[in-house]
Motif scaffolding. Sequence first.
Motif, short mmCIF file in Angstrom:
data_model
loop_
_atom_site.label_atom_id
_atom_site.label_comp_id
_atom_site.label_asym_id
_atom_site.label_seq_id
_atom_site.Cartn_x
_atom_site.Cartn_y
_atom_site.Cartn_z
N VAL A 194 -5.64 3.96 1.86
CA VAL A 194 -6.33 2.70 2.08
C VAL A 194 -7.77 1.88 1.46
O VAL A 194 -8.48 3.44 0.94
N GLY A 195 -7.72 0.97 0.88
CA GLY A 195 -9.34 0.36 -0.15
C GLY A 195 -7.90 0.40 -1.27
O GLY A 195 -7.14 1.06 -1.84
N GLY A 253 -5.11 -3.33 -0.05
CA GLY A 253 -7.24 -3.66 0.23
C GLY A 253 -7.30 -5.06 0.30
O GLY A 253 -6.07 -5.97 0.59
N ASP A 254 -8.07 -5.21 1.05
CA ASP A 254 -8.80 -6.82 1.76
C ASP A 254 -9.41 -7.79 0.60
O ASP A 254 -9.62 -8.77 1.09
N LYS A 281 -0.45 -4.35 -1.29
CA LYS A 281 -0.68 -5.66 0.31
C LYS A 281 -2.59 -5.99 -0.10
O LYS A 281 -2.98 -5.30 -0.18
N PHE A 282 -2.24 -7.74 -0.85
CA PHE A 282 -3.83 -7.94 -0.58
C PHE A 282 -3.89 -8.74 0.33
O PHE A 282 -3.73 -8.33 1.19
N SER A 308 -2.59 0.37 10.38
CA SER A 308 -2.52 -0.73 11.27
C SER A 308 -3.31 -2.00 10.56
O SER A 308 -4.54 -1.79 10.27
N CYS A 309 -2.87 -2.99 10.61
CA CYS A 309 -3.52 -4.13 9.39
C CYS A 309 -3.62 -5.16 10.03
O CYS A 309 -3.06 -5.25 11.59
N ASP A 310 -4.37 -6.27 9.77
CA ASP A 310 -5.36 -7.50 10.59
C ASP A 310 -4.37 -8.76 10.72
O ASP A 310 -4.44 -9.55 11.89
#
Length: 441
Positions: free
Chosen positions: A9-10, A35-36, A86-87, A102-104
Amino acid sequence: MQSYDVVVVGCGVAAGYFCRELVERNYKRRVLVIGDEPHLPYERPALTKGYLINKGIDVANFYTCVGSGGTKLDHEFYKKNGIHFKFNTKVTGIDFGDKVVSCDNDEKVKANHAIVLGMGSRSTRLEDFRMPVEHIKSGIHYIRDIADTDRLIAHASSLPRGSNIVILGGGYIGMESAAGLIKYGHKITMVFPEPKVMDRFMTQRLADFYESRYRSAGVTILKGDLASGLLATAHGAVNEVKLKSGKSLSADLVIVGVGARPNVELAKDELEIHKAPPGGVIVNDDMTTSMNNVLVIGELAALKSKDGTINRFEHVHYARQTAMRAARTLAAMDGTISDPDSPFIYEPYFYSRVLNLGWVLYGQTPPADKADVHYQGDMSELGDSKFAAFWVCNQARKVVGAFMEGGSSEENADVKRIVSQGASWPLKTEFLPKAESPKLN
Ligand code: NAD
């Protein structure tokens, strides 16, 4: 639900070094990094240095692990080694027991083997000091990622030459962004509450040297003062900084570099959080946590040493070292390496490059009642700007920390060795022979 063996995560610096180390240690499991940002892991320190100075550069030029002399890990590298991304995806919750993330975008991902947290830290914001800034719609900048820096570059480039830039903070962001913006042709003022720049470790003498170079480069430095409020035009563009002292500064652009806070929110209910500053998620010296197969890497990790002390360092070197250590922990669990290099003892190392200068710092910098500081080299205005400072602890007369400005890689390595060996003071041979020079100020 999708599943991978390891979910990271990150997607910051730590994630890049973690992945490289896994590959180098023959780790074969399937890894997903979430990552976001829309980018592969990149060397964040470039943002306040080359990226700002050059008004933006292609991110592929500073993918990890180029910042420490390694190769740039591109899409090809990750694909070849079974590492997925996953970007533009924010993780909103983690079930550490079942290992489900869980993702947004409402996706859930199961980690069959391990979860690795590398969410790093975020810029401390003016709102964190309860400063009212809702009325400011534009002109306040933070520097944490490429998007932040692109906004800053676009704004600074759009202003007429000679506009007023006010930088709040005299630490890393303050020093590096002031230096990086000089070429833009604006009037730059730095404001901070302490009596000197880089107050977290610089002695007065070291700070005097850098402050004098900044003044020569045209930067105004206001010490012992801080912002009490910001004013804006009718359109909400920042135009003035009010200071506690009662002074006020015209400001067409404000940069806030007042520290960073670890992103502990996703972990705080189930993992052990270090309550005292500087916070973070507590990890053992192999980067494992109180939850089975949950590891933490990078600036988020508060490292518990065998003697019980807990330390968290905000620097890219710490991010890299802790990430590589976590990868070795996983590789050792799977038997792809036999010795994960335990115990892991982190030796603090910091660096910065500003103006035409560059320094390194190794080890500890105890306060004046615990250590005295000895200077060698030339700190004079017209000198060659090559000098060292050694922190020598009062009791044992051993070197516990050292600072070097302008050193070659060999000299920096020598300084590092002096600290890691805990050399006795005085050193057997003078490190920089010009030390005794009366040029010292
Ligand atoms: P910092 O802790 O280095 O400096 C914070 C500065 O803000 C200090 O001068 C502090 O006195 C000042 N300050 C605090 N409250 C203030 C206020 N209300 N008004 C004005 N000044 C105030 O933090 P930073 O410079 O914001 O950097 C954040 C993080 O970014 C660092 O922790 C570091 O990890 C990272 N960074 C590192 C480098 C590098 O290592 N070369 C470079 C850039 C960023």
